[in-house]
Design an enzyme around this catalytic site. Sequence first.
Site, PDB file in Angstrom:
ATOM      1  N   LYS A 134      24.319  71.298  81.098  1.00  0.00           N
ATOM      2  CA  LYS A 134      25.134  70.076  81.223  1.00  0.00           C
ATOM      3  C   LYS A 134      24.276  68.837  80.955  1.00  0.00           C
ATOM      4  O   LYS A 134      23.118  68.781  81.388  1.00  0.00           O
ATOM      5  CB  LYS A 134      25.689  70.062  82.657  1.00  0.00           C
ATOM      6  CG  LYS A 134      26.389  68.797  83.062  1.00  0.00           C
ATOM      7  CD  LYS A 134      27.831  68.801  82.615  1.00  0.00           C
ATOM      8  CE  LYS A 134      28.479  67.426  82.764  1.00  0.00           C
ATOM      9  NZ  LYS A 134      29.230  67.001  81.587  1.00  0.00           N
TER      10      LYS A 134
ATOM     11  N   ALA B 203      37.694  63.913  80.248  1.00  0.00           N
ATOM     12  CA  ALA B 203      37.008  62.620  80.383  1.00  0.00           C
ATOM     13  C   ALA B 203      36.153  62.702  81.649  1.00  0.00           C
ATOM     14  O   ALA B 203      36.335  61.937  82.592  1.00  0.00           O
ATOM     15  CB  ALA B 203      38.012  61.490  80.460  1.00  0.00           C
TER      16      ALA B 203
ATOM     17  N   ASN C  61      22.429  64.060  73.139  1.00  0.00           N
ATOM     18  CA  ASN C  61      23.854  63.754  72.990  1.00  0.00           C
ATOM     19  C   ASN C  61      23.992  62.280  72.615  1.00  0.00           C
ATOM     20  O   ASN C  61      23.857  61.403  73.458  1.00  0.00           O
ATOM     21  CB  ASN C  61      24.592  64.063  74.309  1.00  0.00           C
ATOM     22  CG  ASN C  61      26.067  63.723  74.225  1.00  0.00           C
ATOM     23  OD1 ASN C  61      26.582  63.402  73.153  1.00  0.00           O
ATOM     24  ND2 ASN C  61      26.746  63.793  75.357  1.00  0.00           N
TER      25      ASN C  61
ATOM     26  N   CYS D 241      28.798  61.020  73.185  1.00  0.00           N
ATOM     27  CA  CYS D 241      29.826  61.156  74.211  1.00  0.00           C
ATOM     28  C   CYS D 241      30.820  60.015  74.151  1.00  0.00           C
ATOM     29  O   CYS D 241      30.472  58.857  74.298  1.00  0.00           O
ATOM     30  CB  CYS D 241      29.246  61.246  75.603  1.00  0.00           C
ATOM     31  SG  CYS D 241      30.585  61.612  76.757  1.00  0.00           S
TER      32      CYS D 241
ATOM     33  N   LYS E 193      22.851  66.047  68.586  1.00  0.00           N
ATOM     34  CA  LYS E 193      24.259  66.476  68.585  1.00  0.00           C
ATOM     35  C   LYS E 193      25.146  65.354  68.070  1.00  0.00           C
ATOM     36  O   LYS E 193      25.190  64.261  68.630  1.00  0.00           O
ATOM     37  CB  LYS E 193      24.669  66.867  69.996  1.00  0.00           C
ATOM     38  CG  LYS E 193      26.089  67.370  70.099  1.00  0.00           C
ATOM     39  CD  LYS E 193      26.294  68.107  71.393  1.00  0.00           C
ATOM     40  CE  LYS E 193      27.711  68.557  71.565  1.00  0.00           C
ATOM     41  NZ  LYS E 193      27.876  69.273  72.827  1.00  0.00           N
TER      42      LYS E 193
ATOM     43  N   GLY F 288      32.705  73.990  68.086  1.00  0.00           N
ATOM     44  CA  GLY F 288      34.065  73.454  68.042  1.00  0.00           C
ATOM     45  C   GLY F 288      35.109  74.543  67.987  1.00  0.00           C
ATOM     46  O   GLY F 288      35.343  75.135  66.931  1.00  0.00           O
TER      47      GLY F 288
ATOM     48  N   GLY G 210      31.989  76.628  73.800  1.00  0.00           N
ATOM     49  CA  GLY G 210      32.283  75.654  74.844  1.00  0.00           C
ATOM     50  C   GLY G 210      33.512  75.997  75.651  1.00  0.00           C
ATOM     51  O   GLY G 210      33.460  76.788  76.610  1.00  0.00           O
ATOM     52  N   THR G 211      34.656  75.438  75.254  1.00  0.00           N
ATOM     53  CA  THR G 211      35.913  75.603  75.989  1.00  0.00           C
ATOM     54  C   THR G 211      36.233  77.065  76.299  1.00  0.00           C
ATOM     55  O   THR G 211      36.801  77.368  77.354  1.00  0.00           O
ATOM     56  CB  THR G 211      37.052  74.944  75.162  1.00  0.00           C
ATOM     57  OG1 THR G 211      36.726  73.553  75.024  1.00  0.00           O
ATOM     58  CG2 THR G 211      38.404  75.075  75.823  1.00  0.00           C
TER      59      THR G 211
END
Length: 302
Positions: A47, A72, A129, A132, A167, A245, A267-268
């Site tokens: 994370k 979010a 990152n 974001c 990223k 993705g 990810g998801t």
Amino acid sequence: MSKPDLSVNIAVIKLKNPVMTASGTFGYGEEFSPYIDLNKLGAIVVKGLSLKPRQGNPSPRIIETPAGMLNAIGLQNVGIDIFIKEKLPFLRKYDVPVIVNIFGENIDEYAGVAKRLDDVEGIAGIEINISCPNVKKGGIIFGTDPKEAGRVVKAVKKAARLPVITKLSPNVTDIKIMAKAVEDAGSDAVSLINTITGMAIDVEKRKPKLANITGGLSGPAIRPIAVRMVWEAAKVVKIPIIGIGGIMTANDALEFIIAGASAVQVGTANFIEPDAAIKIIEGINGYLVKYNVRCVKDLMGI
Ligand SMILES: Cc1cc2nc3c(=O)[nH]c(=O)nc-3n(C[C@H](O)[C@H](O)[C@H](O)COP(=O)(O)O)c2cc1C
């Protein structure tokens, strides 16, 4: 045929297979260890971490969409020092490269987090990152302005000797310009994509569903966009590309590799099936056997 070779290199980071977990979707690894053997992963990306701990955005901050999710979270995290003291010792027990995803509100903060990681045992690399969409300050400008992106990369490279993966945000007109800018600034690899800015409205209440109003869209809905962007980036950079993705299955991961990615991040899918990444690794292995391909690297690029 002998066992296919799934190993890949991302700069000097050696992975036993090309499947990593994506930042923000796998915590710091602990929550997943009862369900899967972390040693089987190509790498773990933790994370996103900042210099100081952050609480993130108010709720509601996650909603489901027809083909993925809108979040979010606002980069809630324990802060770099607590990560090193309390989270990293657990990850060190495993034989898996740990990549630390970092962010800051300004360039000094990015460099500050990177500096804390230099010389810390058990870290294989840094993922910056710059993309974001859910934090008010900073964030966006680094991900959309090639000059600013280059400045962040240079500052992080100066602050730490670790390999750096940058990223990229998909929220740009031309991903090739951003990929080239970070390569020119010295990034050792690029990963793409982060979430795509989106919004959902509750028509009964006539209000946005997220407290933050907008959020980042992830999951299968974004996969064709991500594959296209990886393919475009592969045309302009020589450094390794990590595709991200909407990867839910081995076939999805293979799309990215064939488009030019050396590795992928899941990810998801982790929220839906905690062992999604393991199934994807097994599926890639099965594909190589089926088509008599010796190394996963041989699939790269079209
Ligand atoms: C809940 C959530 C939290 C995330 N947190 C981060 C983060 O801290 N740092 C980061 O670089 N990306 C973060 N991401 C983006 C993911 O790493 C990934 O780039 C994105 O979700 C697209 O991949 P996917 O469709 O497989 O989820 C987050 C995504 C989600 C869904």
